[in-house]
Design a protein around this motif. Structure first.
Motif, PDB file in Angstrom:
ATOM      1  N   UNK A 125      -4.056   9.134   6.032  1.00 28.34           N
ATOM      2  CA  UNK A 125      -4.963   8.716   6.802  1.00 28.34           C
ATOM      3  C   UNK A 125      -6.074   8.030   6.273  1.00 28.34           C
ATOM      4  N   UNK A 126      -6.478   8.441   4.988  1.00 24.01           N
ATOM      5  CA  UNK A 126      -7.537   7.963   4.148  1.00 24.01           C
ATOM      6  C   UNK A 126      -7.070   6.208   3.862  1.00 24.01           C
ATOM      7  N   UNK A 127      -5.828   6.368   3.241  1.00 25.91           N
ATOM      8  CA  UNK A 127      -5.464   5.054   2.561  1.00 25.91           C
ATOM      9  C   UNK A 127      -4.828   4.125   3.600  1.00 25.91           C
ATOM     10  N   UNK A 128      -4.307   4.410   4.769  1.00 25.85           N
ATOM     11  CA  UNK A 128      -3.743   3.957   5.703  1.00 25.85           C
ATOM     12  C   UNK A 128      -2.424   2.857   5.028  1.00 25.85           C
ATOM     13  N   UNK A 129      -1.464   3.977   4.199  1.00 27.19           N
ATOM     14  CA  UNK A 129      -0.738   3.311   3.481  1.00 27.19           C
ATOM     15  C   UNK A 129       0.583   2.833   4.169  1.00 27.19           C
ATOM     16  N   UNK A 130       1.676   2.449   3.640  1.00 27.26           N
ATOM     17  CA  UNK A 130       2.922   1.799   4.336  1.00 27.26           C
ATOM     18  C   UNK A 130       4.175   2.886   4.106  1.00 27.26           C
ATOM     19  N   UNK A 177      -2.764  -0.159  -3.983  1.00 21.16           N
ATOM     20  CA  UNK A 177      -3.466  -0.906  -2.739  1.00 21.16           C
ATOM     21  C   UNK A 177      -3.458  -2.407  -3.034  1.00 21.16           C
ATOM     22  N   UNK A 202      -1.836   5.768  -6.589  1.00 18.66           N
ATOM     23  CA  UNK A 202      -2.186   4.843  -5.464  1.00 18.66           C
ATOM     24  C   UNK A 202      -1.973   3.448  -5.836  1.00 18.66           C
ATOM     25  N   UNK A 228      -3.462   9.840  10.683  1.00 26.92           N
ATOM     26  CA  UNK A 228      -3.944   9.172  11.657  1.00 26.92           C
ATOM     27  C   UNK A 228      -2.521   8.118  12.356  1.00 26.92           C
ATOM     28  N   UNK A 229      -1.954   7.692  11.309  1.00 26.51           N
ATOM     29  CA  UNK A 229      -0.968   6.746  11.549  1.00 26.51           C
ATOM     30  C   UNK A 229       0.352   6.975  10.679  1.00 26.51           C
ATOM     31  N   UNK A 240      -0.818  14.141   4.436  1.00 25.18           N
ATOM     32  CA  UNK A 240      -1.255  13.646   5.774  1.00 25.18           C
ATOM     33  C   UNK A 240      -2.882  13.040   5.304  1.00 25.18           C
ATOM     34  N   UNK A 241      -3.336  13.638   4.604  1.00 21.64           N
ATOM     35  CA  UNK A 241      -4.891  13.463   4.244  1.00 21.64           C
ATOM     36  C   UNK A 241      -4.829  12.271   3.753  1.00 21.64           C
ATOM     37  N   UNK A 242      -4.029  11.907   2.555  1.00 21.66           N
ATOM     38  CA  UNK A 242      -3.866  10.700   1.753  1.00 21.66           C
ATOM     39  C   UNK A 242      -3.649   9.610   2.632  1.00 21.66           C
ATOM     40  N   UNK A 260       0.677  -1.181   0.010  1.00 24.39           N
ATOM     41  CA  UNK A 260      -0.056  -0.012   0.051  1.00 24.39           C
ATOM     42  C   UNK A 260       0.792   1.271  -0.037  1.00 24.39           C
TER      43      UNK A 260
END
Lengths: 391, 391
Positions: A323-328, A228, A226, A356-357, A319-321, A212
């Protein structure tokens, strides 16, 4: 379901064999059987027609197995079986590359299209450049299997047309794709340039081995690619990642009006202070991107400030991307990669504060070649898909 | 590959049969064979053990085929084969539902947990409620196959813990899941409440039949559920769609500080003008969500203004999500669904203005039941997966 299972298994075995041979060449039949959990006879049955067609070659013998017996014959893809022309149209001076089926780039060229050149002139220049590429390699048009194009912009269903930055409005990419196909009597694949670069980074660059990924590209245009679950996500109509028009905190207009190259040049032209103008050594209204890079490298405070402001805005978007996508991880690329020593750190800090992470941020590993490499991966895969079906 | 193909085909045939029987019951063996492109004998071979185990039932005969012959026997899932307890913990008063394998809800209950109740008290209250559900249905604990929980919050790898809104900090959801499993000796599935609601809308609500959906939920919490290519996208560590901490244009803090219920109540308490306070008929510092809904329904201008401000901010977030994900529609849900006649229109206008490719916005079709329905889909699928493997 059961009725078509045999054919499905045969085709997917052949496809898996071709992929494995592409990635691990040279490789023996025994290795292929072990790694793909196939019987030796299944491997042989599938390899024989590929050898006969000249898609796969025998290239020598490997070491004998521990259990004894003859040393195994090694196989590889026959790169010369078919050729690919890849073209990155996302720059002012498009990049051209000729590659073989193994994805090796044999020749590269660039093309300077005069600003304001009309469509027929552009088409003619590109066709001539492809012919020049082929003649560099001594390859006839009949052995060109795929032309792969990376173009900026994306199709808007709502407006019923491609939305492009003004720099590219002299191109008409969908017409262009059709005309190239007619001219060379071959398949033409077209993909958005940021998505092509994302695939390049995924297969051979900074995103390799991740599932991701957000690829954030900024320069002439701004966009996101993106990945995924290990695959490119294109969205319902191919416009996933089109963030140029998104509104971001702290600025008044959409993202593109603050971070794209035109906005940067405009700001330099209008607001550069006396010291920057002196260092520029030409009238501010004639400043171009190379000048900006030179000033930035020389540590000019105003130029550094402009890049910092851009990085802060990009960081909020990233940061928004994330948070939304919870990427690596985030991979940063595009023309502004040249500023990465300043930009990456700001992206990291903003993501750490606002996502978020939080995840690592790295620069593109392939730079200007990212889209070309992505196009070659895409084209090789399309050719191998076709060969697995038809051989 | 070929070696395990037979077992793979058997299991996937059984799984496809169970899915089809679930969706189309009652259905005959001939219909199943036609629709799944299986031979009649493959269907019979797979159905026989399912009948013997009591997973599938014969429920009568259908019409004779045009070609003559005996009228076909019709099959359906045996709902009573196993039971599911679904619990939506995302509300102040958790919802409980008991359902059978067909997904039919047999009983519903709600639980009022006193604010500040300690963990053992909460666990005991939930266990008693599940037992109450079972006794309503006259079902023993041994026939409860799955407990499915929807909980707010998401796990942050960076912080190494679940991040929850303060309202939910008395819960400890991962410990809770383990304790419930021990107590009932059964499988406990836990999923984020917004993701559960997204699945509910996908399978039975406003997202049914779509492949790429953004479910935007707002109320006690704010979050997004993402359907990509017809499946829920959860991200690398399950936190995809966690937008509560994202910064949005036009506001100073992260999204949650402007749109979540606590922020709304706080604003009403602090800023409500005299007219609103009079209409409230109680001290402003004791206002709760029901009061807000009542004032809003009565057309109180200040309350309407608060909801409009929230909708504008949510619209900017939605426009960014739609641009990034290139979805087909936005489904709006959560406690604020009650305000949909005002909110949806503002979301639509903001998306039309700011998204790369605007799409329709609709309200949740399932409302408060969305997460429960999602949990039941998830639990039924898990049970059918297991039965396809083990029968």
């Amino acid at each position: 379901m059961q009725n078509c299972a045999d054919e499905w298994i045969r085709e997917s075995n052949r496809r898996a064999l071709l992929e494995r041979i592409r990635q691990e060449s040279p490789v023996s039949r025994v290795q292929l059987a072990q790694e793909l959990h196939l019987s030796k006879s299944t491997v042989t049955d599938n390899i024989t027609p590929l050898l006969r067609e000249g898609i796969v070659q025998e290239v020598g013998v490997g070491l004998s197995q521990a259990t004894g017996g003859r040393p195994p014959v090694l196989l590889k893809l026959n790169g010369a079986y078919s050729y690919i022309a890849a073209i990155e149209l996302g720059f002012r001076a498009p990049l051209f590359a000729l590659a073989d089926l193994e994805g090796h780039i044999l020749h590269r060229l660039t093309l300077s299209v005069p600003d304001g050149a009309a469509y027929p002139e552009r088409l003619k220049a590109v066709c001539e450049k492809i012919d020049e590429l082929l003649s560099c390699g001594g390859i006839g048009r009949d052995r060109l299997t795929v032309i792969a194009l990376a173009s900026p912009g994306a199709y808007s269903r709502h407006e019923g047309r491609y939305l492009l930055n003004p720099e590219f409005e002299d191109w008409d990419f969908s017409r262009f794709r059709d005309d190239l196909g007619r001219c060379f009597q071959t398949e033409v694949m077209m993909i958005n340039d940021v998505k092509a670069a994302t695939l390049g980074e995924l297969h051979q660059g900074a995103a390799k081995g991740f599932r991701n990924i957000v690829y954030l590209s900024c320069g002439v245009g701004v966009g996101a690619g993106i990945i995924l679950n290990g695959r490119l996500y294109s969205g319902t109509s191919g416009s996933a990642g089109e963030i140029a028009r998104v509104f971001v905190p702290g600025i008044s207009g959409p993202l593109r009006t603050r971070v794209e190259m035109n906005a940067l040049l405009q700001k330099m032209r209008m607001q550069a202070p006396e010291a920057t103008r002196r260092a520029l050594r030409k009238p501010a209204n004639r400043i171009n991107f190379e000048d900006v890079v030179r000033l930035w490298k020389a540590g000019d405070p105003f130029t550094r400030g402009c890049i910092r402001d851009i990085a802060v805005v990009l960081g909020k978007m990233a940061a928004a991307l994330v948070s939304v996508l919870n990427s690596e991880r985030v991979v940063f690329g595009g023309e502004y990669l040249v500023f990465q020593s300043q930009i990456l750190d700001i992206l990291r800090k903003t993501i750490l504060r606002e996502a978020f992470d939080p995840i690592p941020v790295v620069g593109s590993a392939l730079g200007k070649d990212a889209a070309l490499q992505g196009l070659l991966s895409l084209a090789c895969e399309a050719i191998l898909d076709r060969l697995a079906r038809s051989t």
